[in-house]
Design a protein around this motif. Structure first.
Motif, short mmCIF file in Angstrom:
data_model
loop_
_atom_site.label_atom_id
_atom_site.label_comp_id
_atom_site.label_asym_id
_atom_site.label_seq_id
_atom_site.Cartn_x
_atom_site.Cartn_y
_atom_site.Cartn_z
N SER A 4 19.46 20.21 104.37
CA SER A 4 18.36 21.22 103.99
C SER A 4 19.42 22.56 103.50
O SER A 4 19.13 23.36 102.37
N LYS A 5 20.05 22.97 103.32
CA LYS A 5 21.22 24.21 103.56
C LYS A 5 22.27 23.56 102.18
O LYS A 5 22.28 24.40 101.22
N ILE A 6 22.16 22.55 102.08
CA ILE A 6 22.99 21.20 100.63
C ILE A 6 22.24 22.26 99.43
O ILE A 6 22.38 22.55 98.56
N ILE A 7 20.88 21.35 99.87
CA ILE A 7 19.66 21.69 98.51
C ILE A 7 19.97 23.07 98.24
O ILE A 7 19.43 23.83 97.00
N GLU A 8 19.40 24.35 99.42
CA GLU A 8 19.36 25.31 99.56
C GLU A 8 20.85 26.39 97.72
O GLU A 8 20.43 26.43 97.31
N ALA A 17 27.41 23.81 96.63
CA ALA A 17 26.19 22.82 96.63
C ALA A 17 26.77 21.13 96.26
O ALA A 17 27.21 20.27 96.98
N ILE A 18 28.09 21.02 95.03
CA ILE A 18 28.13 19.52 94.75
C ILE A 18 29.77 19.54 95.34
O ILE A 18 29.62 18.51 96.13
N ILE A 19 30.74 20.58 96.24
CA ILE A 19 31.47 20.39 96.84
C ILE A 19 30.96 20.07 98.28
O ILE A 19 31.27 18.61 98.86
N GLU A 20 29.68 20.59 99.46
CA GLU A 20 29.63 19.99 100.00
C GLU A 20 28.25 18.71 100.38
O GLU A 20 28.84 17.80 100.72
N LEU A 21 28.41 18.58 99.16
CA LEU A 21 27.27 17.12 98.44
C LEU A 21 28.84 16.33 98.66
O LEU A 21 28.31 15.18 99.22
N SER A 22 30.09 16.32 98.36
CA SER A 22 30.71 15.76 97.85
C SER A 22 31.51 15.40 99.57
O SER A 22 31.69 13.86 100.02
N LYS A 23 31.24 16.50 99.93
CA LYS A 23 32.07 15.90 101.48
C LYS A 23 31.00 15.38 102.56
O LYS A 23 31.38 14.11 103.16
N ALA A 50 26.48 10.72 88.31
CA ALA A 50 25.81 11.56 89.65
C ALA A 50 25.77 13.09 90.75
O ALA A 50 24.70 12.86 90.87
N TYR A 51 26.61 13.28 90.38
CA TYR A 51 26.85 14.87 90.84
C TYR A 51 25.97 15.82 89.80
O TYR A 51 25.44 16.36 89.47
#
Length: 185
Positions: A4-8, A17-23, A50-51
């Protein structure tokens, strides 16, 4: 970081957001792409696309769960890339998993009819929902994530032969299920 924080972060249009999604999901996305493409450069390109796809769709989308959302995006991109790369060639892992399912759908000739394909997809989802958890995991890992039989066996602490037998039996059950549902296979 929590989904939810990534979506935020995506809603805030923060590049973090991309960095956190990648991690959080980068290795999973690479694995899915690698299972289909089997080429490290194509895998990297597919994951990056995809990112970008996630960036362009959140907002307005608010996916729940985020994992399934990003996996579906990378899988669809990898399949598209696979088809553009290998019109007449063979790719080991992906082709083998498709060949295994071919007998379940050999008589199905409505591939161009979007409604028929959607209905078939719904029927397959119903079938998968009826499987016990272990067979469901094996089926989904093989035919959605395109994992090799060896990877599935390692993941579930089973022998490769046991996984192969279970996949065969599930495919037989799938074919019978679809025939019972009125598909002329």
């Amino acid at each position: 970081m929590d989904d939810s924080k990534i979506i935020e972060l995506f809603y805030e249009r923060s590049e973090q957001a991309i960095i956190e999604l990648s991690k959080k999901y980068g290795s999973l996305l690479k694995k899915i792409s690698k299972n289909i493409l089997n080429n490290s450069l194509d895998v990297e390109e597919c994951v990056n696309d995809a990112y970008l796809g996630v960036w362009n769709t959140i907002p307005p989308q608010n996916p729940d769960p985020l994992t399934a959302y990003v996996c579906k995006i990378v899988r669809n991109l990898a399949i598209k890339k696979y088809h553009s790369n290998t019109a007449a060639k063979r790719n080991s892992v992906y082709d083998v998993s498709l060949d295994e399912l071919e007998n379940c759908f050999s008589g199905f000739n409505y591939v161009d009819d979007e409604c028929a394909v959607k209905l078939l997809s719904e029927k397959i989802n119903c079938f998968v929902d009826e499987l016990d958890q272990e067979n469901r995991v094996i089926f989904v890992r093989r035919y959605w994530f395109c994992d090799s039989v060896s990877d599935i066996a390692d993941r579930l602490s089973m022998t490769k032969h046991n996984v192969e037998v279970r996949l065969f039996r599930v495919r037989v059950r799938l074919k019978k299920f679809l025939e019972k549902e009125g598909y002329d296979l």
